[in-house]
Design a protein around this motif. Sequence first.
Motif, short mmCIF file in Angstrom:
data_model
loop_
_atom_site.label_atom_id
_atom_site.label_comp_id
_atom_site.label_asym_id
_atom_site.label_seq_id
_atom_site.Cartn_x
_atom_site.Cartn_y
_atom_site.Cartn_z
N PHE A 193 -16.46 17.37 -26.72
CA PHE A 193 -17.43 17.85 -24.98
C PHE A 193 -18.79 18.94 -25.64
O PHE A 193 -19.06 19.37 -26.61
N TRP A 194 -19.33 18.82 -24.51
CA TRP A 194 -20.18 19.70 -24.15
C TRP A 194 -19.90 21.06 -24.60
O TRP A 194 -19.10 21.88 -23.98
N ILE A 195 -20.93 22.17 -24.73
CA ILE A 195 -20.85 23.45 -25.23
C ILE A 195 -21.99 24.03 -24.40
O ILE A 195 -23.30 22.80 -24.43
N TYR B 222 -21.18 13.74 -17.56
CA TYR B 222 -22.14 13.60 -18.48
C TYR B 222 -21.03 11.47 -18.94
O TYR B 222 -21.92 10.87 -19.13
N THR B 223 -20.00 12.38 -18.30
CA THR B 223 -18.73 10.98 -18.85
C THR B 223 -19.64 9.66 -18.06
O THR B 223 -19.58 9.14 -18.07
N THR B 224 -20.19 10.18 -16.74
CA THR B 224 -20.34 9.25 -15.68
C THR B 224 -21.84 8.63 -15.86
O THR B 224 -22.51 7.50 -16.16
N PRO C 50 -13.24 9.06 -16.07
CA PRO C 50 -11.39 9.18 -15.76
C PRO C 50 -12.57 9.60 -13.63
O PRO C 50 -13.02 9.78 -13.74
N ILE C 51 -11.39 10.03 -13.14
CA ILE C 51 -11.41 10.54 -11.39
C ILE C 51 -11.31 11.86 -11.84
O ILE C 51 -10.43 12.84 -12.25
N TYR C 52 -12.47 12.45 -11.03
CA TYR C 52 -12.64 13.98 -11.37
C TYR C 52 -11.82 14.97 -10.49
O TYR C 52 -11.89 14.50 -9.28
N TYR C 53 -10.86 15.72 -10.68
CA TYR C 53 -10.97 16.77 -9.66
C TYR C 53 -11.37 17.78 -8.53
O TYR C 53 -12.50 17.83 -9.10
N VAL C 54 -10.69 17.09 -7.37
CA VAL C 54 -11.46 17.81 -6.07
C VAL C 54 -11.46 19.57 -6.09
O VAL C 54 -11.62 20.60 -5.67
N THR D 47 -12.49 9.82 -7.72
CA THR D 47 -12.03 11.22 -7.43
C THR D 47 -10.23 11.35 -7.57
O THR D 47 -9.94 10.71 -6.71
N ASP D 48 -10.26 11.94 -8.16
CA ASP D 48 -8.67 12.91 -8.05
C ASP D 48 -8.26 13.93 -7.30
O ASP D 48 -8.54 15.19 -7.25
N GLU D 49 -7.41 13.32 -6.01
CA GLU D 49 -6.75 14.35 -4.90
C GLU D 49 -5.82 14.94 -4.78
O GLU D 49 -5.99 15.72 -3.19
O1 ME8 Z 1 -8.88 15.58 -16.26
N1 ME8 Z 1 -17.97 18.50 -22.01
O2 ME8 Z 1 -9.86 15.69 -13.85
P1 ME8 Z 1 -11.09 16.48 -14.57
C1 ME8 Z 1 -17.47 16.59 -21.76
N2 ME8 Z 1 -8.67 13.67 -12.53
N3 ME8 Z 1 -17.18 16.01 -20.77
C2 ME8 Z 1 -15.94 16.92 -20.09
C3 ME8 Z 1 -15.88 18.80 -20.47
C4 ME8 Z 1 -17.04 18.82 -20.98
N4 ME8 Z 1 -16.74 20.73 -21.60
N5 ME8 Z 1 -15.35 18.82 -19.05
C5 ME8 Z 1 -15.21 18.15 -18.68
C6 ME8 Z 1 -9.20 15.06 -14.61
N6 ME8 Z 1 -15.70 16.68 -19.14
C7 ME8 Z 1 -8.00 14.47 -14.30
C8 ME8 Z 1 -8.23 13.13 -14.58
S1 ME8 Z 1 -7.82 10.34 -15.43
C9 ME8 Z 1 -6.60 9.42 -14.01
C10 ME8 Z 1 -7.21 11.09 -13.98
C11 ME8 Z 1 -15.38 15.30 -18.59
O3 ME8 Z 1 -12.30 17.26 -13.38
C12 ME8 Z 1 -14.27 14.56 -19.19
O4 ME8 Z 1 -15.03 12.97 -18.59
O5 ME8 Z 1 -10.64 17.66 -15.59
C13 ME8 Z 1 -12.92 14.97 -18.56
O6 ME8 Z 1 -12.57 14.00 -19.71
C14 ME8 Z 1 -13.62 14.73 -17.63
O7 ME8 Z 1 -14.88 15.67 -17.26
C15 ME8 Z 1 -12.04 15.79 -16.77
O8 ME8 Z 1 -12.45 15.93 -14.94
#
Ligand code: ME8
Length: 570
Positions: free
Chosen positions: A305-307, A26-28, A12-16, A51-53
């Motif tokens: 998910f990780w807890i 983990y995912t990466t 996924p691209i992650y929210y900034v 990143t998702d910006e």
């Molecule tokens: O959802 N355990 O971004 P995001 C494992 N921008 N993986 C986890 C986790 C956890 N507790 N928490 C987050 C978005 N992740 C959007 C995505 S894609 C086109 C747009 C990981 O920053 C996992 O991969 O909220 C999850 O899907 C991602 O971070 C969400 O990142």
Amino acid sequence: MTHTHTYYITTPIYYVNDKPHIGHCYTTTVADAIARFQRLAGRDVYFLTGTDEHGQKVEKSAAAAGVTPQQLADENAAVFQQAMTLIGASNDDFIRTTQPRHEKQVQAAVARLIASGDIYLGTFEGWYDEGQEEYVTENAAREKNYTAFNGKPLVRAKEDNYYFRLSKWQPELEKFLAANPHFVKPAARMNEVLGRLREGLQDVPISRTNFSWGIPILDGPGGTPGKHVIYVWIDALLNYTTAIGVIDGLAGTAPSGSQGRNARYWPADVHLIGKEILWFHAVIWPALLMALGLETPRCVYAHSFWISEGQKMSKTLGNFIDLATLRAYIDRFGLDALRWYLLTQGPLRETDADFSYAKFVEVYNADLANGIGNCASRVGNMIEKYFDGKVPPAPADPVFHFGPSSPPQTAIQTQPQDVASALESVFDWPRDTHEFVHKSEKQLRSIDLTGALLEGIALVGRVDAFINLTAPFKLAKTIDANPAARDQLAAILYSCAEAVRIASLLLSPAMPTKMAQLWKTWNCQPTPGVPLHELARFGGKHALQPGSPIAKGEPLFMRADAKEPAPKPA
Ligand code: ME8
């Protein structure tokens, strides 16, 4: 030019508007290990993260911090990039949705969908909370007695929105999922998608007019930006295609340089994601691609998910395992140990996983310090001691029989305490190592990365069992009196070292640094470009060469003491 299979993997691209934490890392890391495995298997790999910006959340966080959204995005995208470096990601690209290459292709894709009628202008009406600047669903409005967050009445509001005609694609999607039962993995996740699909699909709004931090739709006079910005999820999903220039290719605008060549990686082999964003990836994304006339990805893999120490991680509890904590683990145990723990104990399959220090130490000691680390140094030390640190001659037939029915001429005297477990066991090293490698590759193909890596540790376990059974250190005491024992010792130690070399190949996608350290001391760096099945052939062209030096080397992993307190950021 030789034709190689391509392999395209994304995260996924992650929210900034958030700081990176264990979940993102983990995912990466999983994607990275799969990418490394696929490269090792000889595939032409492209690995994308980013990143998702855009979106209202970023706009609001920026306003709260007194900076522009672009400044906030720049700052946090840099932090995400550092996080990816910290965990050793070998990504080929890092896409940011504020990059012009992305924005212009998203606009082109939306224009195309408007032209085809897949995106249309409609009117949305609902309860609006003016203070919060957001629509409230009918149910939520009723529950709150039609009052807004600030106590004032909710107002009835109407706005023009662009909609994606998702409903139209329901039959196609159903057909597609029926024909591709492994499109969504693991299986439990596919069932969720099918269940929800049965409830029926509605068109989805894909534009917003109540904030401006997004990619504008070019519907103003003469193709200029109008008042609509594209909904962040549509913008974000398209990253998987814009990063490699697929939309440019569609529009017939020849993308320049590497982007043009990279379009050949489409369709993606796997979109690796967390389970909370499955619907967007498993339903909306394929429908968008179908509407664009593009191929759908081969697989969407949604992990769990990780807890943390038994508790869900949340902002309120403030118990996110953050970068500073991960860095503290890396400082104490090394990056490869952290990667190993994440990759083998993580929530790849259907269930969530607990990050616990006690478990970390247990796994670290069992698999690494007492596992591959101890096995490699045991074998290296014996070769040092009995063969002057040079790889001993390879046996002509590396097959060893143990137990009562073993042919007497090749039987090795087993130690009394081992007899029970050794009954009728055969160590056929070429066959056995081939089986471990084969199983590992097979699990990798079904994205069971954990399973694929554990084959490497299982192979180490088999070498340990072989050493215990053959007791080379005892055999060594007899070689002065019995020259045949020397040949036997050589056969045993060559087999151990060669099997450890093969195990190290299977472990290397998780632990690239430590395995490279081992290859250096053992003089057996794999030749780049040679596929795994060739590299891993026991006694084959890439095997340990008799006579070549095996330096003693530092132990790969020092034992950890669970009584030490857990690593904490300084
Ligand atoms: O959802 N355990 O971004 P995001 C494992 N921008 N993986 C986890 C986790 C956890 N507790 N928490 C987050 C978005 N992740 C959007 C995505 S894609 C086109 C747009 C990981 O920053 C996992 O991969 O909220 C999850 O899907 C991602 O971070 C969400 O990142």
